[in-house]
Scaffold this motif. Structure first.
Motif, short mmCIF file in Angstrom:
data_model
loop_
_atom_site.label_atom_id
_atom_site.label_comp_id
_atom_site.label_asym_id
_atom_site.label_seq_id
_atom_site.Cartn_x
_atom_site.Cartn_y
_atom_site.Cartn_z
N PHE A 85 0.73 -1.16 0.17
CA PHE A 85 0.00 0.05 -0.03
C PHE A 85 0.91 1.31 -0.01
O PHE A 85 0.53 2.39 -0.20
N LEU A 86 2.20 1.18 0.43
CA LEU A 86 3.00 2.31 0.48
C LEU A 86 3.57 2.64 -1.09
O LEU A 86 3.79 3.73 -1.15
N ALA A 87 3.32 1.56 -1.94
CA ALA A 87 3.84 1.97 -3.32
C ALA A 87 3.20 2.99 -4.22
O ALA A 87 3.91 3.56 -4.95
N PRO A 88 1.83 3.00 -4.19
CA PRO A 88 1.19 3.91 -5.42
C PRO A 88 1.54 5.21 -5.49
O PRO A 88 1.78 5.76 -6.42
N ALA A 89 1.60 5.76 -4.27
CA ALA A 89 1.99 7.38 -4.28
C ALA A 89 3.11 7.39 -4.80
O ALA A 89 3.75 8.54 -5.58
N GLY A 94 6.88 8.90 -10.24
CA GLY A 94 7.85 8.66 -11.10
C GLY A 94 8.95 7.92 -10.38
O GLY A 94 10.04 8.05 -10.70
N VAL A 95 8.72 7.05 -9.19
CA VAL A 95 9.70 6.59 -8.37
C VAL A 95 9.38 4.89 -8.46
O VAL A 95 8.35 4.64 -8.30
N ALA A 96 10.22 4.17 -8.63
CA ALA A 96 10.20 2.86 -8.87
C ALA A 96 10.37 2.42 -7.23
O ALA A 96 11.12 3.01 -6.64
N VAL A 97 9.68 1.23 -7.00
CA VAL A 97 9.68 0.76 -5.53
C VAL A 97 10.16 -0.60 -5.46
O VAL A 97 9.51 -1.41 -6.15
N PRO A 266 0.78 11.04 0.08
CA PRO A 266 1.25 12.27 -0.60
C PRO A 266 1.39 13.81 -0.06
O PRO A 266 2.21 14.30 -0.72
N ASP A 267 0.35 13.90 0.66
CA ASP A 267 0.48 15.22 1.28
C ASP A 267 1.30 15.39 2.57
O ASP A 267 1.31 16.49 2.84
N HIS A 268 1.78 14.20 3.00
CA HIS A 268 2.46 14.24 4.03
C HIS A 268 3.88 14.62 4.14
O HIS A 268 4.58 14.52 3.25
N PRO A 269 4.43 15.52 4.81
CA PRO A 269 5.90 16.06 4.80
C PRO A 269 6.94 14.91 4.61
O PRO A 269 8.00 15.01 3.91
N LEU A 270 6.45 13.51 5.28
CA LEU A 270 7.44 12.49 5.24
C LEU A 270 7.72 12.06 3.77
O LEU A 270 8.84 11.78 3.25
N LEU A 275 10.71 12.23 -1.41
CA LEU A 275 10.74 12.34 -2.79
C LEU A 275 12.01 13.34 -3.14
O LEU A 275 12.86 12.97 -4.21
N HIS A 276 12.31 14.24 -2.08
CA HIS A 276 13.34 15.14 -2.39
C HIS A 276 14.88 14.38 -2.36
O HIS A 276 15.67 14.63 -3.16
N LEU A 277 14.78 13.41 -1.27
CA LEU A 277 16.16 12.48 -1.21
C LEU A 277 16.20 11.72 -2.60
O LEU A 277 17.34 11.52 -2.96
N LEU A 278 15.20 11.51 -3.27
CA LEU A 278 15.12 10.67 -4.36
C LEU A 278 15.37 11.55 -5.64
O LEU A 278 15.47 11.09 -6.79
N GLY A 279 15.48 12.76 -5.46
CA GLY A 279 15.77 13.61 -6.66
C GLY A 279 14.46 14.19 -7.35
O GLY A 279 14.59 14.61 -8.52
N LYS A 280 13.38 14.14 -6.65
CA LYS A 280 11.95 14.23 -7.54
C LYS A 280 11.40 15.31 -6.40
O LYS A 280 11.85 15.53 -5.21
N THR A 281 10.45 16.11 -7.12
CA THR A 281 9.57 17.24 -6.39
C THR A 281 8.44 16.65 -6.39
O THR A 281 7.69 16.25 -7.33
N PRO A 282 7.53 16.98 -5.41
CA PRO A 282 6.06 16.60 -4.96
C PRO A 282 5.18 17.26 -6.19
O PRO A 282 5.52 18.21 -6.79
#
Length: 282
Positions: A85-89, A94-97, A266-270, A275-282
């Protein structure tokens, strides 16, 4: 020093959450739905044990970053597919899990679980370019026992594990509600029979006993409604690894199980910080 009874109260998170069976059932239902809606490549094998397998949720675009999520369960329960359930967001962003499994206690020791996760990360680094994933953007995350294993990955000396691996195999780590000094668990009655820890083995598998060779960014988080010991452990890893500490994200009003759910919101700061660590922006 806490008494054995106090250790059980502080560390037995399930006992403090009477509704935990219903939470686990909801996770399983949401995870089945996630696997139905996503492309899910199941059971890649990365080691000799049947448990050494992982599920991959690819992103739509090639050259995507990779989030590796290690599940918890006090090293003795749960499964990678309980956390689909953590994967869809992340996939939508644009992130593989990837979600690996490992052998569980009492059949396996924590030391062997660490070695299995080292094999998983090495296999992923070597294999993901063939799967259209960017091997230079791998972030490991984990919850509870999985956060402990994720921290051990951050502390790993990768070239010492295998000469073809770079020291900067990981570009970040996210550790949620983890235990990083396992010494207290040696005397916790509810875990003693399964984990079989003594003082020596607890030290060997405690992340705080090591120092990462690089200042790889680490995000920590713990629920505001978790026990004092879980909150202390969260502070402990930040204090032990100041060169890595990037952000601590408070999770107000969340108990031990609800803390991991924030990672997939998706709306949570965590989620957004990951996403930022992964080089993506929300």
């Amino acid at each position: 020093m806490l008494t054995p009874e106090q250790l059980d109260r502080e560390y037995n998170a399930r006992a403090a959450i009477p509704e935990h069976p219903r939470i686990f059932e909801r996770w399983r239902a949401e995870s089945r739905a996630a696997r139905d809606q996503l492309r899910c490549e199941t059971d890649y094998h990365f080691g000799p044990s049947p448990a050494e397998s992982l599920d991959l949720y690819p992103a739509a675009a090639r050259n995507a970053p990779l989030l590796v999520f290690i599940h918890g369960g006090y090293w003795r329960s749960l499964d990678k597919q309980d956390f689909s359930f953590l994967a869809p967001a992340f996939v939508r962003a644009g992130v593989a899990v990837a979600m690996p499994n490992y052998d569980l206690a009492p059949a396996a020791s924590i030391e062997s679980m660490v070695q299995q996760m080292l094999r998983a990360m090495a296999w992923l680094y070597r294999t993901v370019p063939q799967l259209g994933i960017d091997a230079q953007r791998i972030v490991v995350a984990g919850h509870s026992a999985g956060a402990h294993l994720a921290a051990m990955m951050l502390a790993a000396d990768w070239p010492a594990w295998a000469r073809d691996l770079p020291p900067d195999l990981l570009s970040g780590a996210v550790c949620i509600s983890g235990i990083y000094d396992l010494q207290p668990l040696v005397r916790a009655p509810f875990l003693r029979a399964d984990l079989k820890l003594d003082d020596e083995t607890a030290q060997r598998v405690s992340p705080v006993r090591y120092q990462p060779g690089l200042a790889t960014p680490l995000i920590t988080a713990v629920g505001g409604d978790e026990s004092g010991e879980f909150r202390r452990q969260n502070r402990l890893i930040r204090q032990a690894w100041p060169q890595c500490f990037h952000r601590d994200l408070p999770l107000p009003g969340r108990h031990h199980l609800a803390s991991v759910e924030a990672l997939g919101e998706p709306d949570h700061p965590l989620f957004q910080a990951t996403l930022h660590l992964l080089g993506k922006t929300p």
